[in-house]
Design a protein around this motif. Sequence first.
Motif, short mmCIF file in Angstrom:
data_model
loop_
_atom_site.label_atom_id
_atom_site.label_comp_id
_atom_site.label_asym_id
_atom_site.label_seq_id
_atom_site.Cartn_x
_atom_site.Cartn_y
_atom_site.Cartn_z
N THR A 132 0.83 -1.22 0.00
CA THR A 132 0.00 0.00 0.00
C THR A 132 0.86 1.25 0.00
O THR A 132 0.61 2.20 -0.78
CB THR A 132 -0.92 -0.01 1.22
OG1 THR A 132 -1.73 -1.19 1.21
CG2 THR A 132 -1.83 1.22 1.22
N LYS A 133 1.89 1.29 0.83
CA LYS A 133 2.75 2.47 0.92
C LYS A 133 3.51 2.71 -0.38
O LYS A 133 3.66 3.85 -0.83
CB LYS A 133 3.72 2.32 2.08
CG LYS A 133 3.06 2.38 3.45
CD LYS A 133 4.07 2.20 4.57
CE LYS A 133 3.39 2.26 5.93
NZ LYS A 133 4.35 2.05 7.06
N GLU A 153 0.99 3.77 -3.27
CA GLU A 153 0.52 5.13 -3.03
C GLU A 153 1.60 6.15 -3.35
O GLU A 153 1.32 7.22 -3.91
CB GLU A 153 0.05 5.28 -1.57
CG GLU A 153 -1.27 4.60 -1.27
CD GLU A 153 -1.68 4.79 0.20
OE1 GLU A 153 -0.84 5.31 0.98
OE2 GLU A 153 -2.81 4.40 0.55
N SER A 154 2.85 5.83 -3.00
CA SER A 154 3.97 6.72 -3.32
C SER A 154 4.13 6.87 -4.83
O SER A 154 4.41 7.97 -5.33
CB SER A 154 5.26 6.18 -2.70
OG SER A 154 6.36 6.98 -3.07
N GLU A 185 1.75 6.55 -7.09
CA GLU A 185 0.62 7.35 -7.58
C GLU A 185 0.83 8.84 -7.30
O GLU A 185 0.49 9.69 -8.12
CB GLU A 185 -0.68 6.87 -6.94
CG GLU A 185 -1.13 5.49 -7.42
CD GLU A 185 -2.38 5.03 -6.72
OE1 GLU A 185 -2.91 5.79 -5.87
OE2 GLU A 185 -2.85 3.91 -7.01
N LYS A 186 1.42 9.15 -6.15
CA LYS A 186 1.65 10.55 -5.78
C LYS A 186 2.89 11.14 -6.46
O LYS A 186 3.09 12.36 -6.44
CB LYS A 186 1.79 10.68 -4.27
CG LYS A 186 0.51 10.36 -3.50
CD LYS A 186 0.76 10.44 -2.00
CE LYS A 186 -0.47 10.09 -1.19
NZ LYS A 186 -0.21 10.12 0.28
#
Length: 254
Positions: free
Chosen positions: A194-195, A198-199, A201-202
Amino acid sequence: MYFVSPNARELYYLRLLLTVVAGANSFESLKTVNGQRCDTYKKACIELGLLEHDGEWQALLEESADIHTGSKLRKLFKVVLCDCNPTEPEVLWAKFGLRICDDLPHRLRALYGIQNPIDEQVLDYGLYLLDKLLWRGGKELKDFSSMPLPKGDWGKIDGNGLMHEHKQLELAIKQPELRRNIASLNQVQLSAYTKITESVEKRDGRTFFINGSAGTGKTFLYNTVAASCRLKGDIVLTVASSVIRYCFLTIGRR
């Protein structure tokens, strides 16, 4: 006369004719055999029986075509061109070209949307790929004057090889299988997954270090993260420091 390497092609055949043809008084007369003018010095040498027959290379390709696929056959044909000095490579290509390119119709359909590629398109794309193999070895297809050259602008279509490799990977990913893999992650793996995603995607450029003993599922996590990112259109290069490591990664590199 100075020595001329066989790699010099027409210069080599010209020198060969000069050493055996008596009474020649022009370059044209060197190309004339039994009253017939040959297009090249090489052809004149063949007509005079000065060059070996390509039967050995025909037998090699005939046997190899029964046990190898197109990509391996193209590499073999490149070796024959560069190292074996065949007298008539264009004849070998005409005879074995479609077998050398037997993997390309599917590639043209999958990558370029050509649903029903004809033989001419398959062979033309095969010549382009053969030229790329030769280029890596410091040669070009045009160095072999009798060989046909690709007519299509495949370089423009083909583009970056890594991009096409990624496209193939993206097409191969099955969403249900990826969902099952994500569901199989344990709590610690899922937290890392998840981390990391998400990184990505950001686009915040963070770096992550995964530590764990052998058999704890690190490689499974890496491949799951890579597949998830690829499915979203990102390009992922998986790299490892050893052969054993990168063999377990999807299209891993060292």
